[in-house]
Design an enzyme around this catalytic site. Structure first.
Site, mmCIF file in Angstrom:
data_model
loop_
_atom_site.group_PDB
_atom_site.id
_atom_site.type_symbol
_atom_site.label_atom_id
_atom_site.label_comp_id
_atom_site.label_asym_id
_atom_site.label_seq_id
_atom_site.Cartn_x
_atom_site.Cartn_y
_atom_site.Cartn_z
ATOM 1 N N CYS A 38 1.385 -7.632 -6.500
ATOM 2 C CA CYS A 38 0.470 -7.380 -5.166
ATOM 3 C C CYS A 38 1.134 -7.202 -4.145
ATOM 4 O O CYS A 38 0.500 -6.782 -3.134
ATOM 5 C CB CYS A 38 -0.603 -8.753 -5.166
ATOM 6 S SG CYS A 38 0.254 -10.281 -4.918
ATOM 7 N N CYS A 95 -1.120 -15.056 -8.968
ATOM 8 C CA CYS A 95 -0.788 -15.832 -7.413
ATOM 9 C C CYS A 95 -0.468 -17.216 -7.722
ATOM 10 O O CYS A 95 0.249 -17.739 -6.812
ATOM 11 C CB CYS A 95 -2.138 -15.774 -6.744
ATOM 12 S SG CYS A 95 -3.048 -14.165 -7.189
HETATM 13 S S1 FES Z 1 -3.164 -11.228 -4.883
HETATM 14 FE FE1 FES Z 1 -1.319 -11.297 -4.142
HETATM 15 S S2 FES Z 1 -0.962 -13.573 -3.992
HETATM 16 FE FE2 FES Z 1 -2.877 -13.454 -4.913
#
Ligand code: FES
Length: 173
Positions: free
Chosen positions: A39, A111
């Site tokens: 992400c 995450c």
């Molecule tokens: S979506 Fe990036 S840390 Fe959760």
């Protein structure tokens, strides 16, 4: 476009709204910055270590991640307090953290992996910066969590490579 909120459990929501041990630690023994290639979010993890006993006295974090990352980082800082570095290394896994927090939506597992990866990078970094060579319980090869929590530079390279591939794909269309 409206987004459907993720089904976070109340514990995650509570820690997201009221995270523990959030913020910069000025007297940290070691600091690790780690980013997630999935992400692009980043986290800074701080440890204050009793160097004689090799015990984690306190842990803090700063997160530029999502609710799941803030909540899991918060719980990691509580779980490691008072543990020896070795016990923290061995016991704190992303699965355990996910369980402790009451579960996460599967799209958010990474995450929690980032939070644990940052902790493990900080522990490894502690021995690297002391230049004493790692203890036998730290494998030479990076763990799954560390590999998923890249250092700032590695993350920037990975993301720019991904961006380039996406641009090339667009140009081909
Ligand atoms: S979506 Fe990036 S840390 Fe959760």
């Amino acid at each position: 476009m409206s987004r459907i909120p993720l089904p976070y459990n109340p514990k995650v929501m509570d820690l997201f709204r009221n995270p523990k041990n959030l913020g910069k630690m000025d007297d940290a023994t070691v600091v690790a910055v780690a980013g997630n290639p999935a992400c692009g979010d980043m986290i800074t993890f701080y440890l204050k270590i009793d160097e004689e006993k090799q015990v984690i006295m306190k842990a803090q974090f700063e997160s530029y991640g999502c609710a799941a990352n803030i909540a899991t980082s918060s719980i990691v800082t509580e779980m490691v307090k008072g543990l020896t570095l070795e016990k923290a290394w061995e016991d704190i896994t992303w699965k355990k953290v996910t369980e402790e927090i009451g579960g996460l939506p599967s799209v958010k597992f990474h995450c929690g992996v980032l939070a644990v990866g940052a902790l493990k990078r900080a522990i490894r970094q502690y021995f690297t910066q002391k230049n004493v060579g790692g203890p036998s319980w730290i494998p030479a090869e990076h763990t799954f969590e560390e590999k998923q929590a890249l250092e700032e530079e590695e993350l920037a390279k990975t993301l720019s490579k991904r961006l380039k591939i996406e641009e090339e794909k667009k140009a081909e269309k």
